[in-house]
Write an enzyme that holds these catalytic residues in place. Structure first.
Site, PDB file in Angstrom:
ATOM      1  N   CYS A 116     -10.261  16.527 -37.605  1.00 58.04           N
ATOM      2  CA  CYS A 116      -9.094  15.975 -36.699  1.00 58.04           C
ATOM      3  C   CYS A 116      -7.526  16.429 -36.904  1.00 58.04           C
ATOM      4  CB  CYS A 116      -9.600  14.738 -35.246  1.00 58.04           C
ATOM      5  SG  CYS A 116     -10.994  15.139 -34.432  1.00 58.04           S
ATOM      6  N   HIS A 256      -3.281  12.806 -31.873  1.00 58.67           N
ATOM      7  CA  HIS A 256      -4.292  13.527 -31.594  1.00 58.67           C
ATOM      8  C   HIS A 256      -5.338  12.591 -30.355  1.00 58.67           C
ATOM      9  CE1 HIS A 256      -9.077  14.614 -31.952  1.00 58.67           C
ATOM     10  NE2 HIS A 256      -9.156  13.549 -32.701  1.00 58.67           N
ATOM     11  N   ASN A 286     -12.207  15.295 -26.895  1.00 54.65           N
ATOM     12  CA  ASN A 286     -11.547  16.040 -27.920  1.00 54.65           C
ATOM     13  C   ASN A 286     -11.441  17.188 -28.279  1.00 54.65           C
ATOM     14  OD1 ASN A 286     -10.838  15.325 -30.537  1.00 54.65           O
ATOM     15  ND2 ASN A 286     -12.528  13.585 -31.123  1.00 54.65           N
TER      16      ASN A 286
HETATM   17  C1  LIG Z   1     -17.398   6.537 -29.333  1.00 56.28           C
HETATM   18  C2  LIG Z   1     -16.749   5.616 -28.867  1.00 56.28           C
HETATM   19  C3  LIG Z   1     -15.873   5.725 -27.306  1.00 56.28           C
HETATM   20  C4  LIG Z   1     -17.484   4.280 -27.927  1.00 56.28           C
HETATM   21  O1  LIG Z   1     -17.206   3.150 -27.386  1.00 56.28           O
HETATM   22  P1  LIG Z   1     -17.522   1.580 -27.855  1.00 56.28           P
HETATM   23  O2  LIG Z   1     -16.650   1.067 -27.295  1.00 56.28           O
HETATM   24  O3  LIG Z   1     -17.253   1.128 -29.334  1.00 56.28           O
HETATM   25  O4  LIG Z   1     -18.972   1.796 -27.656  1.00 56.28           O
HETATM   26  P2  LIG Z   1     -19.800   0.961 -28.880  1.00 56.28           P
HETATM   27  O5  LIG Z   1     -20.459   1.834 -29.697  1.00 56.28           O
HETATM   28  O6  LIG Z   1     -19.691  -0.441 -28.508  1.00 56.28           O
HETATM   29  O7  LIG Z   1     -20.883   1.306 -27.904  1.00 56.28           O
HETATM   30  C5  LIG Z   1     -21.318   0.030 -26.521  1.00 56.28           C
HETATM   31  C6  LIG Z   1     -23.087   0.602 -25.782  1.00 56.28           C
HETATM   32  O8  LIG Z   1     -22.535   2.147 -25.187  1.00 56.28           O
HETATM   33  C7  LIG Z   1     -23.262   2.786 -25.374  1.00 56.28           C
HETATM   34  N1  LIG Z   1     -23.209   4.048 -25.469  1.00 56.28           N
HETATM   35  C8  LIG Z   1     -22.569   5.197 -26.011  1.00 56.28           C
HETATM   36  N2  LIG Z   1     -22.366   5.848 -26.014  1.00 56.28           N
HETATM   37  C9  LIG Z   1     -22.750   5.853 -24.491  1.00 56.28           C
HETATM   38  C10 LIG Z   1     -22.436   7.149 -23.204  1.00 56.28           C
HETATM   39  N3  LIG Z   1     -22.220   8.587 -23.507  1.00 56.28           N
HETATM   40  N4  LIG Z   1     -23.034   6.128 -22.834  1.00 56.28           N
HETATM   41  C11 LIG Z   1     -23.356   5.023 -21.793  1.00 56.28           C
HETATM   42  N5  LIG Z   1     -23.091   4.419 -23.137  1.00 56.28           N
HETATM   43  C12 LIG Z   1     -23.551   4.757 -23.954  1.00 56.28           C
HETATM   44  C13 LIG Z   1     -23.742   2.818 -26.930  1.00 56.28           C
HETATM   45  O9  LIG Z   1     -25.212   2.977 -26.987  1.00 56.28           O
HETATM   46  C14 LIG Z   1     -23.719   1.069 -26.696  1.00 56.28           C
HETATM   47  O10 LIG Z   1     -25.295  -0.087 -26.143  1.00 56.28           O
HETATM   48  P3  LIG Z   1     -25.528  -0.997 -27.139  1.00 56.28           P
HETATM   49  O11 LIG Z   1     -24.833  -1.943 -26.471  1.00 56.28           O
HETATM   50  O12 LIG Z   1     -26.457  -1.324 -26.022  1.00 56.28           O
HETATM   51  O13 LIG Z   1     -25.939  -0.400 -28.321  1.00 56.28           O
HETATM   52  C15 LIG Z   1     -15.727   4.831 -29.496  1.00 56.28           C
HETATM   53  O14 LIG Z   1     -15.828   4.007 -30.609  1.00 56.28           O
HETATM   54  C16 LIG Z   1     -14.928   6.159 -30.284  1.00 56.28           C
HETATM   55  O15 LIG Z   1     -14.553   6.580 -29.500  1.00 56.28           O
HETATM   56  N6  LIG Z   1     -15.286   5.858 -31.297  1.00 56.28           N
HETATM   57  C17 LIG Z   1     -14.247   7.459 -31.957  1.00 56.28           C
HETATM   58  C18 LIG Z   1     -14.731   8.515 -31.602  1.00 56.28           C
HETATM   59  C19 LIG Z   1     -14.376   9.438 -33.149  1.00 56.28           C
HETATM   60  O16 LIG Z   1     -15.477   8.955 -34.056  1.00 56.28           O
HETATM   61  N7  LIG Z   1     -14.451  10.593 -32.706  1.00 56.28           N
HETATM   62  C20 LIG Z   1     -14.408  11.796 -33.509  1.00 56.28           C
HETATM   63  C21 LIG Z   1     -13.262  11.835 -35.054  1.00 56.28           C
HETATM   64  S1  LIG Z   1     -11.313  11.235 -34.173  1.00 56.28           S
END
Ligand SMILES: CC(C)(COP(=O)(O)OP(=O)(O)OC[C@H]1O[C@@H](n2cnc3c(N)ncnc32)[C@H](O)[C@@H]1OP(=O)(O)O)[C@@H](O)C(=O)NCCC(=O)NCCS
Length: 337
Positions: A116, A256, A286
């Site tokens: 990214c 980004h 993204n």
């Molecule tokens: C992925 C991302 C959106 C998750 O958001 P978050 O608030 O951190 O959510 P969490 O990881 O705490 O997950 C919370 C819950 O949602 C669930 N969940 C994950 N994806 C889900 C989806 N698409 N739909 C519904 N629930 C989802 C998880 O399983 C978790 O459930 P649990 O609490 O029962 O285990 C966030 O961490 C993010 O944007 N990370 C960076 C993304 C990335 O790597 N981008 C690429 C490089 S820049």
């Protein structure tokens, strides 16, 4: 070696696949909801290439548009740098195939992989080639077709990404406009947080590996989110401090587009309105290396950047990598936008 000189953006372009995938479409194939995706990421829809389409084909219109907007002929391009983590092939480089298709017969061409942060890394490389006088006109492409490497049974990753290509031409500046600094970095200890375990030379795609879906992109969203939230603020701070600037001197930040909450957190840290950050994640998700040049192109189309403005390009993601480039904007206003 000739005297150091600044590089300025003189042309931009972007291209997207036609096919739109909404959150409602994803609700039908994976255990997720429109509400979760919007509130946790800011994404409403994204684009997806179809069977038979390739990254190369998608990149041609964006590249042609950037070269035409720069008022250049293809043969005037000296170098093509293609930033992508989803190249059509491991060999040859997508940049070389693009060089041929564009008719950039005098251009050297190579791919660069910084996920990214790819566009900021590639722009920084372009800046060095122009500074030394080795090149005049460098075409920098950021393009990814991440939907090709997504596991559509993994809700943690498949809702986040979309496909697209952005392009920019860098040329020598005439005055004090152009990129005046760049800071690149990596935290390799976090490399495993964004990874395709199988398909490189370390692990071949055996039947068992494919059965285990190890040829798809795996992300540890929580860890990447933590890293990104901190690094965006840290590098803005460092860049402003070392150039004796404050955020008031910056007209627009082109970040980004990974998660709206990462940008809201940075806005909060600097006590500035979120409008200081250009946001289009709602429409494209993204798009990895494409997100910054596409956002830049759209910001220009909306008239949000004018001559003399200072803007910041900010990348962060797989590697883990990060990068920031401040640019004093020149005359370019995007005639085809
Ligand atoms: C992925 C991302 C959106 C998750 O958001 P978050 O608030 O951190 O959510 P969490 O990881 O705490 O997950 C919370 C819950 O949602 C669930 N969940 C994950 N994806 C889900 C989806 N698409 N739909 C519904 N629930 C989802 C998880 O399983 C978790 O459930 P649990 O609490 O029962 O285990 C966030 O961490 C993010 O944007 N990370 C960076 C993304 C990335 O790597 N981008 C690429 C490089 S820049």
């Amino acid at each position: 070696m000739k005297a150091l000189r600044r590089a300025v953006i003189t042309g931009t372009g972007m291209s997207l696949p036609d096919h739109v995938v909404t959150n409602q479409d994803l609700e039908k194939i994976v255990d997720t909801t429109d509400e979760w995706i919007i509130t946790r990421t800011g994404i409403r829809e994204r684009r997806q290439i179809q069977e038979g389409q390739t990254l190369l084909e998608l990149s041609i219109p964006a590249a042609k548009q950037a070269i035409a907007n720069a008022n250049l002929k293809p043969e005037e391009i000296d170098l093509i740098i293609f930033a992508s983590f989803t190249p059509d092939y491991q060999v040859p480089a997508t940049a070389c195939m693009l060089q041929d298709r564009l008719g950039c017969i005098h251009a050297a061409a190579f791919d660069l992989q910084a996920a990214c942060t790819g566009f900021v890394y590639a722009s920084s490389v372009a800046m060095q080639f122009i500074a030394t006088g080795n090149c005049n006109h460098v075409l920098v492409i950021g393009g990814d077709v991440t939907t090709r490497i997504l596991d559509f049974t993994d809700r943690n990753s498949c809702v986040l990404f979309g496909d697209g290509v952005g392009a920019a031409v860098f040329s020598p500046a005439q005055g004090d406009e152009g990129a005046f600094d760049s800071l690149l970095g990596a935290v390799g200890s976090g490399a495993e947080h964004i990874m395709i375990p199988v398909g490189g030379s370390a692990r071949r795609p055996t039947e068992e590996a494919i059965r285990n879906r190890e040829h798809y992109l795996k992300i540890n969203g929580k860890e990447v989110f933590k890293f990104s939230t901190k690094i965006v603020g840290d590098i803005i701070d460092e860049m402003l401090t070392r150039n004796n600037l404050t955020l008031d001197d910056v007209a627009l930040i082109i970040p980004h587009q990974a998660n709206i909450r990462i940008l809201e957190s940075a806005a909060k840290r600097f006590n500035c309105p979120i409008e200081k950050f250009y946001v289009n994640i709602d429409r494209y998700g993204n798009t990895v290396a494409a997100s910054i040049p596409m956002a830049l192109h759209e910001a220009l189309a909306e008239g949000r950047i004018k001559e003399g403005d200072i803007i910041l390009l900010i990348g962060f993601g797989g590697g883990l990598t990060y990068g920031i480039m401040p640019i004093r904007w020149g005359k370019y206003t995007c005639p085809t936008c």
